[in-house]
Design a protein around this motif. Structure first.
Motif, PDB file in Angstrom:
ATOM      1  N   SER A   1       0.812  -1.219   0.000  1.00 10.96           N
ATOM      2  CA  SER A   1       0.000   0.000   0.000  1.00 10.96           C
ATOM      3  C   SER A   1       0.840   1.262   0.000  1.00 10.96           C
ATOM      4  O   SER A   1       0.431   2.277  -0.532  1.00 10.96           O
ATOM      5  CB  SER A   1      -0.939  -0.001   1.198  1.00 10.96           C
ATOM      6  OG  SER A   1      -0.207  -0.011   2.386  1.00 10.96           O
ATOM      7  N   ALA A   2       2.016   1.231   0.599  1.00 10.84           N
ATOM      8  CA  ALA A   2       2.852   2.433   0.618  1.00 10.84           C
ATOM      9  C   ALA A   2       3.399   2.741  -0.765  1.00 10.84           C
ATOM     10  O   ALA A   2       3.539   3.888  -1.135  1.00 10.84           O
ATOM     11  CB  ALA A   2       4.000   2.255   1.604  1.00 10.84           C
TER      12      ALA A   2
ATOM     13  N   VAL B   1      -2.474   1.586   7.289  1.00 14.17           N
ATOM     14  CA  VAL B   1      -2.620   1.606   8.750  1.00 14.17           C
ATOM     15  C   VAL B   1      -2.532   0.177   9.294  1.00 14.17           C
ATOM     16  O   VAL B   1      -1.840  -0.086  10.281  1.00 14.17           O
ATOM     17  CB  VAL B   1      -3.939   2.290   9.170  1.00 14.17           C
ATOM     18  CG1 VAL B   1      -4.207   2.101  10.650  1.00 14.17           C
ATOM     19  CG2 VAL B   1      -3.900   3.777   8.827  1.00 14.17           C
ATOM     20  N   ARG B   2      -3.229  -0.773   8.632  1.00 11.13           N
ATOM     21  CA  ARG B   2      -3.186  -2.176   9.078  1.00 11.13           C
ATOM     22  C   ARG B   2      -1.769  -2.743   9.021  1.00 11.13           C
ATOM     23  O   ARG B   2      -1.368  -3.510   9.881  1.00 11.13           O
ATOM     24  CB  ARG B   2      -4.107  -3.036   8.211  1.00 11.13           C
ATOM     25  CG  ARG B   2      -5.545  -2.974   8.599  1.00 11.13           C
ATOM     26  CD  ARG B   2      -6.359  -4.084   7.948  1.00 11.13           C
ATOM     27  NE  ARG B   2      -6.268  -4.095   6.503  1.00 11.13           N
ATOM     28  CZ  ARG B   2      -7.038  -3.399   5.674  1.00 11.13           C
ATOM     29  NH1 ARG B   2      -7.966  -2.612   6.160  1.00 11.13           N
ATOM     30  NH2 ARG B   2      -6.875  -3.506   4.372  1.00 11.13           N
ATOM     31  N   GLU B   3      -1.001  -2.354   8.000  1.00 13.33           N
ATOM     32  CA  GLU B   3       0.371  -2.861   7.843  1.00 13.33           C
ATOM     33  C   GLU B   3       1.366  -2.140   8.748  1.00 13.33           C
ATOM     34  O   GLU B   3       2.524  -2.522   8.818  1.00 13.33           O
ATOM     35  CB  GLU B   3       0.809  -2.711   6.386  1.00 13.33           C
ATOM     36  CG  GLU B   3       0.035  -3.599   5.440  1.00 13.33           C
ATOM     37  CD  GLU B   3       0.267  -3.246   3.981  1.00 13.33           C
ATOM     38  OE1 GLU B   3       1.151  -2.423   3.694  1.00 13.33           O
ATOM     39  OE2 GLU B   3      -0.454  -3.797   3.133  1.00 13.33           O
ATOM     40  N   GLY B   4       0.914  -1.068   9.400  1.00 13.55           N
ATOM     41  CA  GLY B   4       1.804  -0.342  10.296  1.00 13.55           C
ATOM     42  C   GLY B   4       2.673   0.687   9.605  1.00 13.55           C
ATOM     43  O   GLY B   4       3.607   1.207  10.202  1.00 13.55           O
TER      44      GLY B   4
ATOM     45  N   TYR C   1      -3.303  11.241   9.485  1.00 12.05           N
ATOM     46  CA  TYR C   1      -2.451  10.056   9.340  1.00 12.05           C
ATOM     47  C   TYR C   1      -1.017  10.518   9.228  1.00 12.05           C
ATOM     48  O   TYR C   1      -0.708  11.472   8.511  1.00 12.05           O
ATOM     49  CB  TYR C   1      -2.864   9.260   8.101  1.00 12.05           C
ATOM     50  CG  TYR C   1      -4.289   8.782   8.203  1.00 12.05           C
ATOM     51  CD1 TYR C   1      -4.591   7.560   8.792  1.00 12.05           C
ATOM     52  CD2 TYR C   1      -5.340   9.560   7.769  1.00 12.05           C
ATOM     53  CE1 TYR C   1      -5.892   7.131   8.929  1.00 12.05           C
ATOM     54  CE2 TYR C   1      -6.654   9.151   7.900  1.00 12.05           C
ATOM     55  CZ  TYR C   1      -6.920   7.937   8.474  1.00 12.05           C
ATOM     56  OH  TYR C   1      -8.218   7.513   8.619  1.00 12.05           O
ATOM     57  N   VAL C   2      -0.150   9.808   9.931  1.00 20.51           N
ATOM     58  CA  VAL C   2       1.260  10.168   9.955  1.00 20.51           C
ATOM     59  C   VAL C   2       2.076   8.899   9.776  1.00 20.51           C
ATOM     60  O   VAL C   2       1.639   7.813  10.160  1.00 20.51           O
ATOM     61  CB  VAL C   2       1.613  10.922  11.263  1.00 20.51           C
ATOM     62  CG1 VAL C   2       1.480  10.015  12.463  1.00 20.51           C
ATOM     63  CG2 VAL C   2       2.974  11.550  11.200  1.00 20.51           C
ATOM     64  N   ALA C   3       3.243   9.036   9.201  1.00 24.63           N
ATOM     65  CA  ALA C   3       4.125   7.885   8.985  1.00 24.63           C
ATOM     66  C   ALA C   3       4.514   7.281  10.333  1.00 24.63           C
ATOM     67  O   ALA C   3       4.843   8.000  11.271  1.00 24.63           O
ATOM     68  CB  ALA C   3       5.374   8.309   8.224  1.00 24.63           C
ATOM     69  N   ALA C   4       4.434   5.975  10.413  1.00 22.28           N
ATOM     70  CA  ALA C   4       4.861   5.271  11.631  1.00 22.28           C
ATOM     71  C   ALA C   4       6.386   5.287  11.663  1.00 22.28           C
ATOM     72  O   ALA C   4       7.049   5.108  10.660  1.00 22.28           O
ATOM     73  CB  ALA C   4       4.346   3.839  11.613  1.00 22.28           C
ATOM     74  N   ARG C   5       6.910   5.514  12.816  1.00 18.35           N
ATOM     75  CA  ARG C   5       8.378   5.625  12.919  1.00 18.35           C
ATOM     76  C   ARG C   5       8.996   4.404  13.492  1.00 18.35           C
ATOM     77  O   ARG C   5       8.572   3.668  14.189  1.00 18.35           O
ATOM     78  CB  ARG C   5       8.733   6.830  13.758  1.00 18.35           C
ATOM     79  CG  ARG C   5       8.227   8.047  13.046  1.00 18.35           C
ATOM     80  CD  ARG C   5       8.431   9.286  13.857  1.00 18.35           C
ATOM     81  NE  ARG C   5       7.540  10.298  13.335  1.00 18.35           N
ATOM     82  CZ  ARG C   5       7.944  11.383  12.717  1.00 18.35           C
ATOM     83  NH1 ARG C   5       9.193  11.626  12.554  1.00 18.35           N
ATOM     84  NH2 ARG C   5       7.087  12.238  12.268  1.00 18.35           N
TER      85      ARG C   5
END
Length: 93
Positions: free
Chosen positions: A27-28, A69-72, A89-93
């Motif tokens: 997805s990204a 979001v599901r994939e983190g 929504y923000v990038a997960a770090r």
């Protein structure tokens, strides 16, 4: 969009048109490799849809944002209120 599939048999001719690729993309990277970088600051669903070049915000949410979001890959700024108009929504770090 994938190429159409043509099947010609003795008594029929069938054309199959697909809306989406048969292989699922990450997805990204599906909406562009820059989606995570774009979300380095909190972004709304509308901003993400515009970034992806999509007119339909619900489509962007269903096909790109929710899987990310599901994939983190992305995280919600208001996880207790996923449908809030103030959701970002923000990038997960």
């Amino acid at each position: 969009m994938p190429e159409p599939e043509f099947v010609d048999t003795h008594d029929s001719f069938t054309v199959t048109l697909r809306k989406h690729p048969t292989e699922r993309q990450d997805s990204a990277s599906a909406g562009g490799a820059d989606l995570v970088a774009f979300c380095s600051v909190p972004r709304s669903r509308i901003e993400i849809a515009q970034f992806l070049g999509l007119e339909s915000v619900p489509y962007a949410s269903r096909v790109y944002i929710a899987p990310a979001v599901r994939e983190g890959v992305l995280r919600m700024t208001l996880p207790d209120k996923p449908r809030s108009s103030k959701q970002r929504y923000v990038a997960a770090r």
